[in-house]
Enzyme design. Structure first.
Site, PDB file in Angstrom:
ATOM      1  N   GLY A 299      41.992  46.997  43.204  1.00  0.00           N
ATOM      2  CA  GLY A 299      42.036  47.133  44.657  1.00  0.00           C
ATOM      3  C   GLY A 299      41.217  48.271  45.228  1.00  0.00           C
TER       4      GLY A 299
ATOM      5  CG  ASN B  35      34.605  36.361  46.488  1.00  0.00           C
ATOM      6  OD1 ASN B  35      35.482  37.196  46.208  1.00  0.00           O
ATOM      7  ND2 ASN B  35      33.806  35.827  45.577  1.00  0.00           N
TER       8      ASN B  35
ATOM      9  CG  HIS C 212      30.431  37.735  42.068  1.00  0.00           C
ATOM     10  ND1 HIS C 212      31.495  37.594  41.199  1.00  0.00           N
ATOM     11  CD2 HIS C 212      29.307  37.602  41.312  1.00  0.00           C
ATOM     12  CE1 HIS C 212      31.043  37.362  39.977  1.00  0.00           C
ATOM     13  NE2 HIS C 212      29.722  37.361  40.025  1.00  0.00           N
TER      14      HIS C 212
ATOM     15  CG  MET D 280      40.075  38.340  39.139  1.00  0.00           C
ATOM     16  SD  MET D 280      38.415  38.184  39.812  1.00  0.00           S
ATOM     17  CE  MET D 280      37.515  39.318  38.805  1.00  0.00           C
ATOM     18  CE  LYS D 281      45.964  30.562  42.168  1.00  0.00           C
ATOM     19  NZ  LYS D 281      45.899  29.644  41.025  1.00  0.00           N
ATOM     20  CB  ILE D 282      38.976  28.858  41.662  1.00  0.00           C
ATOM     21  CG1 ILE D 282      38.083  29.677  40.725  1.00  0.00           C
ATOM     22  CG2 ILE D 282      38.124  27.890  42.485  1.00  0.00           C
ATOM     23  CD1 ILE D 282      37.599  28.913  39.526  1.00  0.00           C
ATOM     24  CG  LEU D 283      41.359  30.476  47.201  1.00  0.00           C
ATOM     25  CD1 LEU D 283      40.748  31.281  48.338  1.00  0.00           C
ATOM     26  CD2 LEU D 283      42.884  30.480  47.276  1.00  0.00           C
TER      27      LEU D 283
ATOM     28  CG  ASN E 183      35.467  46.124  46.795  1.00  0.00           C
ATOM     29  OD1 ASN E 183      34.521  46.470  47.489  1.00  0.00           O
ATOM     30  ND2 ASN E 183      35.335  45.832  45.511  1.00  0.00           N
TER      31      ASN E 183
HETATM   32  C1  GAR Z   1      34.889  43.883  42.095  1.00  0.00           C
HETATM   33  O1  GAR Z   1      33.817  44.305  41.315  1.00  0.00           O
HETATM   34  C2  GAR Z   1      34.608  42.521  42.698  1.00  0.00           C
HETATM   35  O2  GAR Z   1      33.273  42.347  43.067  1.00  0.00           O
HETATM   36  C3  GAR Z   1      34.964  41.603  41.558  1.00  0.00           C
HETATM   37  O3  GAR Z   1      36.149  42.161  41.040  1.00  0.00           O
HETATM   38  C4  GAR Z   1      36.101  43.574  41.206  1.00  0.00           C
HETATM   39  C5  GAR Z   1      37.387  44.001  41.862  1.00  0.00           C
HETATM   40  O4  GAR Z   1      37.452  45.399  41.929  1.00  0.00           O
HETATM   41  N1  GAR Z   1      35.138  40.251  41.992  1.00  0.00           N
HETATM   42  C6  GAR Z   1      34.750  39.198  41.281  1.00  0.00           C
HETATM   43  O5  GAR Z   1      34.280  39.290  40.171  1.00  0.00           O
HETATM   44  C7  GAR Z   1      34.942  37.864  41.965  1.00  0.00           C
HETATM   45  N2  GAR Z   1      34.348  36.845  41.207  1.00  0.00           N
HETATM   46  P1  GAR Z   1      38.471  46.092  42.898  1.00  0.00           P
HETATM   47  O6  GAR Z   1      39.815  45.415  42.650  1.00  0.00           O
HETATM   48  O7  GAR Z   1      38.482  47.517  42.453  1.00  0.00           O
HETATM   49  O8  GAR Z   1      38.006  45.899  44.308  1.00  0.00           O
END
Ligand code: GAR
Length: 191
Positions: free
Chosen positions: A13, A108, A110, A91-94, A15
């Protein structure tokens, strides 16, 4: 436009926390009305709570099927009047049903320059392939993993000394900036 943000997380979390802080310090006008995790153990839940943000666990494993899980999730978002869903390490596909219902209202982040390196182990794959540049992307979410119209991207130079861990760190810093930039841009566009 001031959005009522619903942030969906599964883990750390960082972000999410950065978005909460940007709302608090006035960098963006929107408000985080709820942080929802499918994972009861997500570290981000504690961080959100410590900042006085409403948190909710909707554990996908406790539902008979994905449709039931998503109905609960959707109802909770409606109940809280969320009008922009921010996926932040969710981390779940909707399903298509869900993304159609929330059409253009789910974004989202990435950690790659999409459409390259969708899915998991992004940084390791980038390092193994010896890419010279990577980065991060914010895009509208669809029912396909890390797909959908790109809103904005940030580039990071990959140095010969980088490994997957240093690259992850560098990109995460850019992610934090990019997510705020995109929300700000969307606020302006929808004024
Ligand atoms: C981030 O790097 C985000 O871009 C990635 O998970 C991490 C979450 O970090 N998301 C994906 O890979 C989506 N496919 P955080 O929980 O510290 O924000």
């Amino acid at each position: 436009m001031e959005y009522k943000l619903g942030i969906l997380i599964s883990g750390e979390g960082t972000n999410m926390l950065n978005i909460i802080q940007a709302c608090r310090n006035g960098e963006i006008q929107s408000k985080v009305v709820t942080v929802i995790s499918n994972n009861p153990k997500a570290l981000g839940l504690k961080k959100a709570k410590a900042h006085g943000v409403n948190i909710k666990v909707i554990d996908d494993k406790k539902f008979n099927n994905n449709a039931e899980y998503e109905i609960k999730l959707s109802d909770y978002l409606f109940k809280n009047k969320v009008n922009l869903i921010c996926l932040a390490g969710f981390m779940k596909i909707l399903s298509k049903r869900f993304t159609d219902k929330w059409n253009q209202k789910i974004i989202n982040i990435h950690p790659s320059l999409l459409p390259a390196f969708k899915g998991l182990n992004t940084h390791k794959r980038a390092i193994d392939l010896n890419v010279k540049y990577s980065g991060c992307t914010v895009h509208f979410a669809t029912n396909k993993v890390d797909s959908g119209k790109i809103i904005d991207q940030e580039i990071v130079k990959v140095l010969p000394t980088d490994d997957e861990f240093s690259l992850k760190k560098k990109i995460l810093m850019k992610e934090h900036k990019l997510y705020i930039k995109v929300i700000k841009k969307m606020e302006k566009l929808n004024e």
